[in-house]
Design an enzyme around this catalytic site. Structure first.
Site, short mmCIF file in Angstrom:
data_model
loop_
_atom_site.label_atom_id
_atom_site.label_comp_id
_atom_site.label_asym_id
_atom_site.label_seq_id
_atom_site.Cartn_x
_atom_site.Cartn_y
_atom_site.Cartn_z
N SER A 1 0.85 -1.17 0.00
CA SER A 1 0.00 0.00 0.00
C SER A 1 0.89 1.23 0.00
O SER A 1 2.11 1.12 -0.08
CB SER A 1 -0.92 -0.01 1.23
OG SER A 1 -1.64 -1.23 1.31
N HIS B 1 1.51 15.93 0.02
CA HIS B 1 2.06 17.04 -0.77
C HIS B 1 1.56 18.34 -0.14
O HIS B 1 0.40 18.44 0.25
CB HIS B 1 1.60 16.97 -2.24
CG HIS B 1 1.86 15.66 -2.90
ND1 HIS B 1 3.10 15.30 -3.36
CD2 HIS B 1 1.04 14.61 -3.14
CE1 HIS B 1 3.03 14.08 -3.88
NE2 HIS B 1 1.80 13.64 -3.77
N CYS C 1 -4.61 -2.22 1.83
CA CYS C 1 -5.28 -3.45 1.44
C CYS C 1 -5.28 -4.39 2.65
O CYS C 1 -4.31 -4.43 3.40
CB CYS C 1 -4.56 -4.13 0.28
SG CYS C 1 -4.48 -3.14 -1.22
#
Length: 265
Positions: A112, A117, A140
């Site tokens: 995963s 950002h 997951c």
């Protein structure tokens, strides 16, 4: 929802994406520059890596790789590739409720990722400066990234938070039946601690049949002192205070509702 007896691995993908916003008033060009410098220092790639590392502890992941970068003139990015933890105790639960502290959980994940950002910027004319961070946590397996939500909101302590959560794909039980979600959820709000929720006005837009959940949060209380950068409220006259407060509230309303408004005189 009862614990599923699966045929093989849990193939569901659970994705939490959210934007956080911090708004302030920096009167002069120099103050605006100082604000950007402050944000760049407070949330540089090193600091963001620390935050995301704590998130991996909460959801029980192991870090496989980290890519991080500080940008010029401002902003930073961090991406982590993560894998499953060593074990998954029976205490792990996706029941609706605030996530635990970072040292309280180990969970099971497949490969995963976590990314962040940052986007600091300033209005060219009216002194408003805004810091935005975009964060994505995708897992997951059994545990939901919503369990890291409390920690992430606390880490940034923002004026506005806009969140999206979606469960994708399907997994099969031992009889071969498909399951498109493996935990009950009615609202992202139920994963936020009361001490945090009490500070915010929150709105939901959910599409239950598609397993899509959307929540927006904006601070209820407004104290001008909390939004002035390198400027004291006492140094402003009454007219300036009113004008600045209107600009700040307009900026926050536009971000929260996703549309532009004309400033009322």
């Amino acid at each position: 929802m009862e614990k599923l007896q699966l045929h093989g691995f849990n193939n569901l993908t659970k994705s939490l994406s959210f934007n956080i916003y911090d708004i302030c008033y920096a009167k002069s060009e120099e103050q605006q520059r100082h604000y950007i410098e402050y944000i760049d220092e407070a949330y540089n790639a090193g600091r963001l890596t620390q935050i995301l590392t704590s998130v991996t502890d909460i959801i029980g992941a192991e870090i496989l790789n980290i890519a991080r970068q500080d940008y010029e003139p401002q902003g930073a990015s961090v991406t982590m590739l993560i894998s499953e933890g060593d074990f998954m105790p029976n205490a792990i639960s996706n029941a609706e409720g605030p996530g635990p502290l970072p040292d309280a959980v180990v969970a099971h994940l497949d490969k995963s990722h976590i990314t962040v950002h940052t986007y600091p910027e300033s209005h060219p004319h009216n002194g408003i400066s805004t810091f935005r961070a975009d964060i994505d946590v995708s897992t997951c397996g059994r545990i939901s990234p919503l369990k890291a939500l409390n920690f992430l909101i606390r880490s940034f302590d923002s004026d506005i938070v806009i969140m999206d959560y979606r469960v994708r794909g399907f997994t099969r039980d031992i009889s071969g039946q498909k399951h498109y979600i493996d935990h009950e959820i009615t609202s992202i709000q139920n994963y936020i601690a009361d001490v945090t929720a009490d500070r915010y006005q929150m709105i939901d837009v959910n599409v239950y049949q598609e397993n899509i959940f959307h929540t927006k949060m904006i601070l209820k209380d407004f104290d001008l002192d909390n939004y002035l950068f390198e400027t004291a409220k006492d140094a402003l006259d009454a007219a300036e205070r009113i004008a600045i407060q209107k600009r700040l509230k307009q900026e926050m309303a536009e971000i929260f509702y996703g549309r532009n408004y004309k400033l009322r005189r």
